[in-house]
Each structure stands twice: as C-alpha cells, then as structure tokens.
Motif scaffolding. Structure first.
Motif, PDB file in Angstrom:
ATOM      1  N   ALA A 135      15.899 -26.655  -8.717  1.00 54.32           N
ATOM      2  CA  ALA A 135      17.304 -26.967  -8.468  1.00 54.32           C
ATOM      3  C   ALA A 135      17.609 -26.848  -6.984  1.00 54.32           C
ATOM      4  N   TYR A 136      17.094 -25.797  -6.340  1.00 51.67           N
ATOM      5  CA  TYR A 136      17.363 -25.600  -4.924  1.00 51.67           C
ATOM      6  C   TYR A 136      16.711 -26.677  -4.060  1.00 51.67           C
ATOM      7  N   MET A 137      15.615 -27.248  -4.543  1.00 57.58           N
ATOM      8  CA  MET A 137      14.916 -28.287  -3.799  1.00 57.58           C
ATOM      9  C   MET A 137      15.587 -29.652  -3.936  1.00 57.58           C
ATOM     10  N   HIS A 138      16.217 -29.917  -5.076  1.00 55.41           N
ATOM     11  CA  HIS A 138      16.664 -31.277  -5.377  1.00 55.41           C
ATOM     12  C   HIS A 138      18.177 -31.458  -5.457  1.00 55.41           C
ATOM     13  N   PHE A 139      18.928 -30.380  -5.349  1.00 54.39           N
ATOM     14  CA  PHE A 139      20.386 -30.470  -5.352  1.00 54.39           C
ATOM     15  C   PHE A 139      20.925 -29.950  -4.025  1.00 54.39           C
ATOM     16  N   PRO A 140      22.160 -30.315  -3.661  1.00 57.04           N
ATOM     17  CA  PRO A 140      22.704 -29.889  -2.364  1.00 57.04           C
ATOM     18  C   PRO A 140      23.117 -28.422  -2.349  1.00 57.04           C
ATOM     19  N   PHE A 141      22.282 -27.595  -1.743  1.00 60.17           N
ATOM     20  CA  PHE A 141      22.574 -26.171  -1.638  1.00 60.17           C
ATOM     21  C   PHE A 141      22.628 -25.693  -0.195  1.00 60.17           C
ATOM     22  N   ASP A 142      22.757 -26.594   0.753  1.00 54.58           N
ATOM     23  CA  ASP A 142      22.871 -26.183   2.144  1.00 54.58           C
ATOM     24  C   ASP A 142      24.115 -25.319   2.325  1.00 54.58           C
ATOM     25  N   GLU A 143      23.931 -24.171   2.949  1.00 57.85           N
ATOM     26  CA  GLU A 143      25.022 -23.243   3.256  1.00 57.85           C
ATOM     27  C   GLU A 143      25.715 -22.703   1.997  1.00 57.85           C
ATOM     28  N   VAL A 144      25.013 -22.722   0.884  1.00 56.59           N
ATOM     29  CA  VAL A 144      25.533 -22.140  -0.363  1.00 56.59           C
ATOM     30  C   VAL A 144      24.816 -20.822  -0.630  1.00 56.59           C
ATOM     31  N   THR A 145      25.575 -19.788  -0.956  1.00 50.51           N
ATOM     32  CA  THR A 145      25.006 -18.506  -1.351  1.00 50.51           C
ATOM     33  C   THR A 145      25.072 -18.390  -2.873  1.00 50.51           C
ATOM     34  N   VAL A 146      23.985 -17.939  -3.473  1.00 48.87           N
ATOM     35  CA  VAL A 146      23.946 -17.721  -4.921  1.00 48.87           C
ATOM     36  C   VAL A 146      23.710 -16.232  -5.171  1.00 48.87           C
ATOM     37  N   ASN A 147      24.693 -15.579  -5.765  1.00 49.29           N
ATOM     38  CA  ASN A 147      24.581 -14.185  -6.180  1.00 49.29           C
ATOM     39  C   ASN A 147      24.308 -14.115  -7.675  1.00 49.29           C
ATOM     40  N   GLY A 148      23.815 -12.973  -8.138  1.00 51.36           N
ATOM     41  CA  GLY A 148      23.509 -12.820  -9.552  1.00 51.36           C
ATOM     42  C   GLY A 148      24.145 -11.585 -10.164  1.00 51.36           C
ATOM     43  N   LEU A 149      24.462 -11.706 -11.451  1.00 52.90           N
ATOM     44  CA  LEU A 149      24.880 -10.553 -12.243  1.00 52.90           C
ATOM     45  C   LEU A 149      24.003 -10.534 -13.489  1.00 52.90           C
ATOM     46  N   VAL A 150      23.115  -9.570 -13.555  1.00 44.91           N
ATOM     47  CA  VAL A 150      22.184  -9.451 -14.666  1.00 44.91           C
ATOM     48  C   VAL A 150      22.731  -8.469 -15.700  1.00 44.91           C
ATOM     49  N   VAL A 151      22.666  -8.871 -16.966  1.00 41.62           N
ATOM     50  CA  VAL A 151      23.042  -7.981 -18.063  1.00 41.62           C
ATOM     51  C   VAL A 151      21.759  -7.462 -18.698  1.00 41.62           C
ATOM     52  N   MET A 152      21.521  -6.168 -18.577  1.00 40.01           N
ATOM     53  CA  MET A 152      20.305  -5.570 -19.105  1.00 40.01           C
ATOM     54  C   MET A 152      20.386  -5.406 -20.627  1.00 40.01           C
ATOM     55  N   GLY A 153      19.201  -5.350 -21.262  1.00 34.36           N
ATOM     56  CA  GLY A 153      19.166  -5.064 -22.692  1.00 34.36           C
ATOM     57  C   GLY A 153      18.122  -5.825 -23.457  1.00 34.36           C
ATOM     58  N   ARG A 154      17.924  -7.100 -23.156  1.00 36.65           N
ATOM     59  CA  ARG A 154      17.009  -7.911 -23.968  1.00 36.65           C
ATOM     60  C   ARG A 154      15.703  -8.242 -23.265  1.00 36.65           C
ATOM     61  N   GLU A 155      15.748  -8.477 -21.977  1.00 40.28           N
ATOM     62  CA  GLU A 155      14.553  -8.863 -21.237  1.00 40.28           C
ATOM     63  C   GLU A 155      14.426  -7.990 -19.994  1.00 40.28           C
ATOM     64  N   PRO A 156      13.527  -7.011 -20.005  1.00 41.97           N
ATOM     65  CA  PRO A 156      13.372  -6.130 -18.840  1.00 41.97           C
ATOM     66  C   PRO A 156      13.030  -6.890 -17.563  1.00 41.97           C
ATOM     67  N   GLU A 157      12.367  -8.041 -17.703  1.00 37.86           N
ATOM     68  CA  GLU A 157      11.935  -8.791 -16.533  1.00 37.86           C
ATOM     69  C   GLU A 157      13.053  -9.600 -15.885  1.00 37.86           C
ATOM     70  N   VAL A 158      14.246  -9.595 -16.490  1.00 37.22           N
ATOM     71  CA  VAL A 158      15.324 -10.449 -15.985  1.00 37.22           C
ATOM     72  C   VAL A 158      15.778 -10.028 -14.591  1.00 37.22           C
ATOM     73  N   VAL A 159      15.723  -8.741 -14.275  1.00 41.08           N
ATOM     74  CA  VAL A 159      16.143  -8.280 -12.953  1.00 41.08           C
ATOM     75  C   VAL A 159      15.246  -8.875 -11.878  1.00 41.08           C
ATOM     76  N   GLU A 160      13.935  -8.749 -12.069  1.00 40.78           N
ATOM     77  CA  GLU A 160      12.999  -9.293 -11.089  1.00 40.78           C
ATOM     78  C   GLU A 160      13.112 -10.808 -11.002  1.00 40.78           C
ATOM     79  N   PHE A 161      13.348 -11.467 -12.126  1.00 35.77           N
ATOM     80  CA  PHE A 161      13.508 -12.921 -12.129  1.00 35.77           C
ATOM     81  C   PHE A 161      14.701 -13.332 -11.269  1.00 35.77           C
ATOM     82  N   TYR A 162      15.820 -12.679 -11.457  1.00 33.26           N
ATOM     83  CA  TYR A 162      16.987 -13.026 -10.650  1.00 33.26           C
ATOM     84  C   TYR A 162      16.755 -12.712  -9.171  1.00 33.26           C
ATOM     85  N   ARG A 163      16.107 -11.590  -8.894  1.00 36.86           N
ATOM     86  CA  ARG A 163      15.885 -11.221  -7.493  1.00 36.86           C
ATOM     87  C   ARG A 163      14.955 -12.196  -6.782  1.00 36.86           C
TER      88      ARG A 163
END
Length: 234
Positions: A158-186
């Motif tokens: 998505a970052y390669m093929h859509f316009p994301f110049d000067e766009v910041t993407v932050n994340g909010l991870v909800v823990m509980g089902r997938e322990p790996e989700v934190v590292e994935f978002y980071r």
C-alpha cells in the motif's frame, strides 16, 4: 480523566513552521471490524472512541491547542472491499461540531462482521480518503486493530503504490488474540515522522488508549524516544 506525560521528554512541535495554515491536522480514524472483533468488542470500540472524543482534555486540545483547525473523518474496515465511512471529513471548529461527530460515532451500526483482516486494502482506502480531505498542514492516519494482515496485499505494498507522501500512520493495537500483532504494527504499519504505537490491553481499554493517542495526535507531540514506544498517563 487527566492526560499527562510522566518520565518522558515531550516537546511541542509546530506542524509547519511559524506560520500555520487554517487547518493544522487532517486526522483519519480507521477502525477494525473484521471477524475477530465480536459484537461486544465492537460496542467497546465504538463507545470508547466516542467517549475519548468527549473528554474535556481532548476537546480542549482540538479547539484550543496549536493554531489552526482539526479535520476528522472515520471509517470501518475489514476485508478487501469492505470499507464504510462512519464520519466524513468534518472541521472540528466548535463544541457543536465535536458533538455532531460523537453522535454519529455513538449511533453507528456495524458495517461488516464476517470478513478477514485486509489491512493493506484499508490503508489504500485511507489514502484515497486523504486525497479529498481539507488542505491541512499535517495528515495522519490512526489505524486500530487486533490482528495481523491475513487477506490481500501487505501494508508495504500500500505504501509503495498509493499516495503516502508526507502522511504519518500511527497504530492502536488491541491485545488479546494475536501476540505478534504488536511487532507487526511496529514493523509493517507505522510510517512517517513521529509515528507511534498505542496499546490497549483488550477492548475494555480501547477508550483510554484512544484518548492517549488522540491527545498526542491533536497536540502534535513529539516524544523523546523511538516511534513505537508506549506512552501512558501518569
């Protein structure tokens, strides 16, 4: 609820130098409604967001923070083609405008519930929404979810093929089902200068986590540590 930093080095960053435009921030909230989010979780997420926006600290930061207005929009996402706008672009120039956004969020009916987690597609959709946002000094996507991408292309594509110049993407991870989700978002989701990750300890914590996140985003706070580190109220 008092939101403050404790034990961290915070600096207030001006969005675009000394002279800011009329709109300082276009903030787009992307809310996960994939199959892993059950009916109870959905209500906690929806009501948590509404409650966070209604906090005096958040209202004050929006209306009386750095010069310029805040424009906000929100959409739900799940599978490849399952994205629904909950709140279209709205300039938050008054308490009445914030009240209207809160009412739309609180009254929202879930758009989808049986589809996978297509985060790359959600980011592509978000990029399209930003293209028709009010012209603001900063553009931020605030994407929340409880799982890793399991359908369609990855966030990197998505970052390669859509316009994301000067766009910041932050994340909010909800823990509980997938322990790996934190590292994935980071490693796969966060993008842009000052990008950071907020963590909710289950959907019961979603409202508090969203409040912390919104406070940082609408104030333009830059933290004195690496993007992805946690920030908690003291």
């Amino acid at each position: 609820m008092v939101i403050r930093a404790a034990g961290l080095s915070l600096a207030l960053s001006l969005w675009a130098g000394a002279a800011l435009g009329e709109c300082r921030l276009a903030l787009l909230l992307a809310l996960d409604v994939s199959a892993s989010v059950d009916s109870e979780d959905y209500v906690l997420q929806r009501d948590g967001l509404a409650s966070a926006l209604n906090l005096p600290e958040i209202r004050n930061a929006i209306l009386n923070g750095a010069p310029g207005d805040v424009a906000l929009a929100a959409f739900e996402w799940s599978g490849r083609y399952q994205q629904t706008v909950v709140v279209d672009w709205t300039l938050l120039t008054s308490d009445a405008a914030i009240d209207g956004v809160i009412a739309r969020i609180a009254g929202a009916k879930r758009s989808y519930k049986e589809f996978p987690t297509a985060l790359g597609y959600a980011l592509g959709y978000a990029a399209g929404m930003l293209q028709r946002a009010p012209r603001c000094d900063a553009q931020v996507i605030d994407v929340s979810g409880d799982g890793t991408n399991n359908e369609g292309f990855q966030p990197l594509s998505a970052y390669m093929h859509f316009p994301f110049d000067e766009v910041t993407v932050n994340g909010l991870v909800v823990m509980g089902r997938e322990p790996e989700v934190v590292e994935f978002y980071r490693t796969e989701v966060l993008r842009g200068p000052g990008a950071f990750l907020e963590i909710a300890r289950g959907f019961e914590d979603f409202g508090d986590a969203m409040a912390r996140k919104l406070f940082r985003e609408v104030n333009g706070l830059v933290l004195g540590f690496d993007a992805g580190a946690e920030w908690s109220p003291g």
